[in-house]
Design an enzyme around this catalytic site. Sequence first.
Site, mmCIF file in Angstrom:
data_model
loop_
_atom_site.group_PDB
_atom_site.id
_atom_site.type_symbol
_atom_site.label_atom_id
_atom_site.label_comp_id
_atom_site.label_asym_id
_atom_site.label_seq_id
_atom_site.Cartn_x
_atom_site.Cartn_y
_atom_site.Cartn_z
ATOM 1 N N TYR A 149 0.819 -1.214 0.000
ATOM 2 C CA TYR A 149 0.000 0.000 0.000
ATOM 3 C C TYR A 149 0.852 1.264 0.000
ATOM 4 O O TYR A 149 0.324 2.374 -0.061
ATOM 5 C CB TYR A 149 -0.968 -0.011 1.185
ATOM 6 C CG TYR A 149 -2.234 -0.782 0.903
ATOM 7 C CD1 TYR A 149 -3.469 -0.157 0.882
ATOM 8 C CD2 TYR A 149 -2.186 -2.141 0.629
ATOM 9 C CE1 TYR A 149 -4.628 -0.871 0.610
ATOM 10 C CE2 TYR A 149 -3.342 -2.859 0.356
ATOM 11 C CZ TYR A 149 -4.556 -2.221 0.347
ATOM 12 O OH TYR A 149 -5.698 -2.936 0.073
ATOM 13 N N ASP A 285 -2.029 -17.852 5.280
ATOM 14 C CA ASP A 285 -3.017 -18.757 4.721
ATOM 15 C C ASP A 285 -3.545 -19.715 5.782
ATOM 16 O O ASP A 285 -4.732 -20.046 5.802
ATOM 17 C CB ASP A 285 -2.461 -19.519 3.518
ATOM 18 C CG ASP A 285 -1.051 -20.041 3.754
ATOM 19 O OD1 ASP A 285 -0.228 -19.293 4.269
ATOM 20 O OD2 ASP A 285 -0.793 -21.208 3.416
ATOM 21 N N ASP A 309 -5.976 -6.712 5.006
ATOM 22 C CA ASP A 309 -7.103 -6.457 4.110
ATOM 23 C C ASP A 309 -7.934 -7.723 3.938
ATOM 24 O O ASP A 309 -9.164 -7.711 4.059
ATOM 25 C CB ASP A 309 -6.567 -5.982 2.757
ATOM 26 C CG ASP A 309 -7.551 -5.088 2.024
ATOM 27 O OD1 ASP A 309 -8.659 -4.858 2.532
ATOM 28 O OD2 ASP A 309 -7.211 -4.614 0.926
#
Length: 421
Positions: A149, A285, A309
Amino acid sequence: MSDRIKIEDGKLIVPDKPTIPFIEGDGIGKDITGPSQRVIDAAVKKAYGATRQLMWKEVLAGEKAYKETGNYLPEETLDAFKEYLIGIKGPLQTPVGEGIRSLNVALRQTLDLYVCLRPVRWFKGVPSPIRYPSLVDMHIFRENTEDIYAGIEYQVGDEKNKKFRDFLINEMGVDKIRFPESSSFGVKPISKDGSERLTKAAIEYAVQRNLPSVTIVHKGNIMKYTEGAFKNWSYDLAETEFGEQTFTWRQYENLKKDKGQLDADKALEEAKSAGKVIVKDCITDAFLQESLLHPWDHSVIATMNLNGDYISDQLAAMVGGIGISPGANINYNSGYAIFEATHGTAPNIAGTGKANPGSLILSGVMMLEYLGWDEAAEHVYDALEHVFAKRKVTSDLHAQMEGATLLSTSEFADEIIKNIH
């Protein structure tokens, strides 16, 4: 008469009638902002009578700002947030082709709002895709200023892309770019300073609220020098700055290696009994699965921006969706904080009365807690519990609930106010 919030020696000094800048937002922003303010005002009045009041001050950003000033993010808006420290905003649509990557990111970067805080909890009666949503109680600390970002990208075909590609291949000896001539590139900066201040804020939050654990979520098994470094720096900080208040999995593993499983297990149980915050880590994950299967094992989450996010949206879906998911962008050092609706502008339902103001209302509740006005915050939580229990909801939740009563945006806010006891 209103006054400014100040910060002295790291503590907020909040007057009884602070000025709160707000951005109405684009799309459904106009629909949800007024009703949300009415709910927050009612809770403050119920808790404190006439002695305290939020003095709302509108500042401009997005389409409304462009129409009035020709600028999507006027300097006056940034100045207002700097002057008054704390504000709140509706959703903003990033203009296409205007050289602005994101108005939301611009606000975070300019004010160095390095924590994106997203608490996730379930309200009884709200539909959920998981069996035991009541076990979900997590607080996400997402780093807000680094990672991808940061916006450092080079598009294929651009001259800067060619310079960057040539530098990697010719100067750095990189030979693992599979298709160099057709590749775009992005840079992922993660710093020790940025990692430490994020993790420090997460651990302090856990300590202050007597929460049992902080989970460092990372992809350090692949990105060893960025996400892996984030994990290591976070453990270092926990052990050196919070040694009396935390016990880390790294300490547990070292004990197991040196003294054996029994001693390590004993130390872990003693730490839990003493009320220490258990600091652990999980691959990203694996965490997405863990949070579904064992949500009770995770309380505060500390993670980088992109991971945060993904995680924020998944956890929001577990407790009813992003329509009732609050968020805040905070710099705990300067005191700057902007609380926000976490969903998009939904222009297709703007003006129809279908929008759910829950996200912005709950972000306002987070703001009350940040101000130290906990009694008012509790009034809203309690009222929402009553409203959801009565199955009175807006369009998004009504579609998922049998026997529910459909309310408009404004009616939903009115119902919450009625239930502030």
